[in-house]
Design an enzyme around this catalytic site. Structure first.
Site, PDB file in Angstrom:
ATOM      1  N   LYS A 240       0.591  -9.969  -2.039  1.00 54.05           N
ATOM      2  CA  LYS A 240       0.333  -8.896  -3.085  1.00 54.05           C
ATOM      3  C   LYS A 240       1.642  -7.941  -3.228  1.00 54.05           C
ATOM      4  CE  LYS A 240      -3.145  -6.168  -5.008  1.00 54.05           C
ATOM      5  NZ  LYS A 240      -4.703  -5.767  -5.012  1.00 54.05           N
TER       6      LYS A 240
ATOM      7  N   ILE B  82      -0.493  -6.843  -9.886  1.00 58.55           N
ATOM      8  CA  ILE B  82       0.111  -6.059  -8.994  1.00 58.55           C
ATOM      9  C   ILE B  82      -0.760  -5.022  -8.099  1.00 58.55           C
ATOM     10  CG2 ILE B  82       1.943  -5.489 -10.615  1.00 58.55           C
ATOM     11  CD1 ILE B  82       0.816  -3.119 -11.739  1.00 58.55           C
TER      12      ILE B  82
ATOM     13  N   GLY C 296      -4.818  -5.492 -12.283  1.00 61.71           N
ATOM     14  CA  GLY C 296      -4.315  -4.154 -12.564  1.00 61.71           C
ATOM     15  C   GLY C 296      -4.998  -3.861 -14.141  1.00 61.71           C
TER      16      GLY C 296
ATOM     17  N   CYS D  36       0.728  -1.356  -0.106  1.00 57.78           N
ATOM     18  CA  CYS D  36      -0.064   0.061   0.163  1.00 57.78           C
ATOM     19  C   CYS D  36       0.761   1.266  -0.138  1.00 57.78           C
ATOM     20  CB  CYS D  36      -0.848   0.032   1.293  1.00 57.78           C
ATOM     21  SG  CYS D  36      -1.901   1.757   1.274  1.00 57.78           S
TER      22      CYS D  36
END
Lengths: 254, 315
Positions: B171, B197, B249, B136
Site C-alpha cells: 500500500k 493510496i 481514496g 501510515c
C-alpha cells in the site's frame, strides 16, 4: 443497527441555545436501552459535514423519539433550523446503555449541561420499574435548564446553577449532600470535568461502588470502525466510546 | 444477466487471490470485520482487509484523533491494534469460518519486522493475503518513513515476499513526488499487487486554541476530498506496472468505483465512506453492478483500464 430516513416532526426550545427535536423513525425506536445513541446526519448532501453526529435518545414514544441538544457547531445548527417534514438520514440504536437494578432502589441521576439528555428517558423507565429517582442537574444559569415539566412527576428534580440564579450556587457535585448516602445506585452524564469532580467527591466520602456514566467523545462512525473515539481506562486499556461505551464505570476512567 | 464481477488480484503468484467482486474495505476503516459481520452479510464483500497489525499491541494516539474537514477527515489514530499474536490466536480462527478472503494489513517497525510478520502469517487458516502498510503517517517509526523511500520500500517488499507464500500487496503513500518509482520497485521485488493510496498528509488548525487540532499536528486526509489525487496515482501506476492495482481514496459510490476501474484498478477499497454510511461497501458494490448492467457489460474486466492511453493497458 438500522439505517433510516426519519421524518422530522417538531423542534421546540429546550433552553437558551438548546432544542428538543422529535422524529418519526419506526426502525430506530425498537429495543432501545436508556443511554443508547443514534447517529444523525446534519446536512443534506452528507459531505460537509460528512459524518453523522451522535445523540442520546432523549425520549421514546411508540415509533417516535426525541433528541435534546445544544447548538455547538454547524451540524447542530443545521438540525435546529430544519422544518417539520424534513427527511433526516440516521442510524442506530448504538452503544451500551445504563443497567438499572432489578429490585426497587433509590437511584440518583446526575447531569451537567446537555448531559441531561439521556437522563429523562432513564428516569421514565426507572419510575415505571418502581425505583425512587432523584435527578440532580447542574447548569450555567437558570436559563440553561430543562423545564421541570419534562420530568416524570414521581422524580424529585434538584437544580444547581453556577451563578445561583436557580437553586443552590455552584457545581452539582458540590451539592450531593444527603443524596449520595440515600442512593443505592448513581448514574451520571455530563462533561469530563464534572465526572472528575464526581469521582473526587465520592472517593473522599468513601463510596466504593462506582456510578455508571455515559461519556462523550468525537465519534465519526459510531459503530467501532474508525477508532476515533478512544477512551483511556485505568485498568482495561483503551476502549472505544461508541462500541465499548458510551457507558463506563466512573472509577475506571476518572 | 448480472455481469461477472470476479477479479484475480494476485495472478501468477504462488497463491492467487480470486475475489468474488472487486469491493473490499480499506485497512483501518473496518476494524477486524466483526462489527460488520454482526450487522451485514460479510460474504458479499470481495475481501476483508484488517486494521493495521503491529508486532506488539498499541494503544494508539491521544485525543483528539480525528478532525472533520470538508468532504473528508484528518486522522491520527496511531495504529491502535491488538498486536499480531492476538490477531493470529483470536481473529484468524473467526476469519477461517467466513466465506470471504481476509487480507491482513501489517505495519512493521523495520524492514526485518515486515519479514518476520509475513512469516508468522504464512499458512495460517483464515488468512488469504498480506498488505504491507509502509505508508501510515501517524507513527514515529516504520510507516511512511519506509514508504517514502524507494530502496526501503523494495527491501520491505522483498523481506515479506521471501517469508510467505501468501500474495503480498503493497500500500503506497501519496506523499511522494514519484509514486510510480515506488510501485515499480515493489513490483520488481515480487509484490502481487499495488494498493494506491494511503492518506494524504494534511493539517487542521483550531483557531480558538491557536494550534493544530491533532496532537501530532499532521494527520492523514481521507474521504471524497482526495479522490482526484488517488485517481491520478492509480492511473499513473497502472500505466507503469503489470501487476494489479487496487484503487483506494474517496470512493463512496458505485460510480466512484467505476472511475477507479477505468483508471486501471482491478479492485477498489472503500474506507472513510463507511464512517458516514455503514452500508457504504454494499452501496458501492450494488452501484457498480447496476452501472455495469445498465451500460451493457457482462464482465467487470471489460472496463478495467479502459481510460488508460492506448498501449498501456495490462494483460
Amino acid at each position: 443497527m438500522n439505517i433510516e430516513d426519519a421524518l422530522l416532526l417538531s423542534t421546540e426550545r429546550a433552553w437558551d441555545g438548546a432544542y428538543i427535536t422529535w422524529f418519526h423513525a419506526p426502525g430506530l425506536t425498537q429495543g432501545v436501552e436508556p443511554g443508547q445513541f443514534v447517529m444523525v446526519h446534519c446536512s443534506t448532501e452528507r459531505t460537509d459535514p460528512m459524518f453523522a453526529r451522535a445523540f442520546s435518545y432523549y425520549r421514546l414514544d411508540g415509533d417516535r423519539f426525541a433528541i435534546c441538544y445544544a447548538v455547538v457547531g454547524r451540524g447542530t445548527r443545521w438540525l435546529s433550523e430544519q422544518a417539520r417534514g424534513t427527511s433526516v438520514r440516521m442510524y442506530g440504536p448504538l452503544g451500551n446503555g445504563f443497567r438499572l437494578p432489578d429490585a426497587p432502589s433509590n437511584l440518583l441521576l446526575i447531569g451537567g449541561g446537555v448531559g441531561v439528555a439521556p437522563l429523562v428517558d432513564t428516569a421514565e423507565r426507572a419510575v415505571r420499574a418502581g425505583h425512587h429517582v432523584v435527578a440532580m442537574m447542574g447548569a450555567r444559569t437558570g436559563q440553561h435548564l430543562l423545564a421541570a415539566s419534562e420530568w416524570p412527576r414521581e422524580v424529585e428534580y434538584v437544580v444547581v446553577t453556577e451563578d445561583g440564579s436557580t437553586g443552590p450556587k455552584g457545581f452539582v457535585t458540590e451539592h450531593l449532600g444527603k443524596y449520595q448516602e440515600w442512593a443505592n445506585r448513581i448514574y451520571a452524564c455530563g462533561p469530563n470535568p464534572m465526572f472528575q469532580s464526581l469521582a473526587d467527591v465520592l472517593r473522599l466520602s468513601g463510596r466504593r461502588q462506582s456510578p455508571e456514566i455515559l461519556m462523550e467523545e468525537n465519534m465519526p462512525c459510531g459503530w467501532g470502525m474508525c477508532y476515533g473515539c478512544a477512551i483511556f481506562t485505568k485498568h482495561h486499556g483503551v476502549k472505544l466510546c461508541c462500541k465499548d461505551g458510551p457507558r463506563f464505570s466512573l472509577f475506571e476512567v476518572f | 444477466m448480472a455481469p461477472n464481477l470476479s477479479v484475480e488480484i494476485a495472478p501468477g503468484q504462488k497463491t492467487g487471490l480470486l475475489l468474488r467482486n472487486p469491493v473490499m474495505p480499506a485497512s483501518g476503516t473496518f476494524s477486524w470485520g466483526l462489527e460488520f459481520a454482526k450487522h451485514f452479510d460479510i460474504s458479499r464483500l470481495g475481501a476483508v482487509v484488517s486494521k493495521g497489525v503491529t508486532m506488539v499491541p498499541r494503544a494508539g494516539n491521544q485525543q483528539p484523533r480525528v478532525a472533520e474537514t470538508p468532504a473528508g477527515m484528518l486522522n491520527s489514530i496511531g495504529l491502535q491494534n491488538i498486536g499480531i499474536h492476538d490477531c493470529l490466536t483470536r481473529m484468524a480462527p473467526l476469519w477461517a469460518r467466513w466465506d470471504v478472503p481476509v487480507i491482513v494489513n501489517i505495519a512493521g517497525d523495520s524492514i526485518e519486522e515486515f519479514g518476520e510478520m509475513a512469516r508468522m502469517l504464512d499458512g495460517i487458516p483464515g488468512i488469504s493475503g498480506i498488505e504491507l502498510n509502509i505508508s501510515c503517517p501517524n507513527v514515529d517509526i516504520g510507516g511512511i518513513e519506509i514508504g517514502q523511500n524507494v530502496e526501503a520500500s523494495a527491501r520491505a517488499t522483498r523481506a515479506a515476499v521471501r517469508n510467505t507464500d501468501l500474495p503480498v500487496i503493497v500500500k503506497l503513500t501519496p506523499n511522494v513526488t514519484d509514486p510510480v518509482a515506488l510501485a515499480l520497485a515493489c513490483e520488481a521485488e515480487g509484490a502481487a499487487a499495488i494498493c494506491a493510496i494511503n492518506t494524504v498528509l494534511g493539517l487542521a488548525i483550531d483557531t480558538k486554541r491557536r494550534r493544530a487540532v491533532l496532537p501530532r499536528a499532521r494527520g492523514g486526509l481521507s474521504g471524497p476530498a482526495i479522490k482526484p489525487i488517488a485517481l491520478r496515482i492509480v492511473y499513473d501506476v497502472a500505466k507503469a506496472v503489470r501487476i494489479p492495482v487496487i484503487g483506494c481514496g474517496g470512493i463512496s459510490t458505485g460510480e466512484d468505483a467505476i472511475e477507479f476501474l477505468m483508471a486501471g484498478a482491478t479492485a477498489v477499497q472503500v474506507g472513510t465512506a463507511t464512517f458516514a454510511n455503514p452500508r457504504a461497501l454494499l452501496d458501492v458494490l450494488e452501484g457498480m453492478e447496476a452501472w455495469l448492467t445498465r451500460e451493457g457489460y457482462d464482465d467487470v474486466s471489460q472496463v478495467i483500464g479502459c481510460a488508460l492511453p492506448e498501449g498501456t493497458r495490462a494483460g
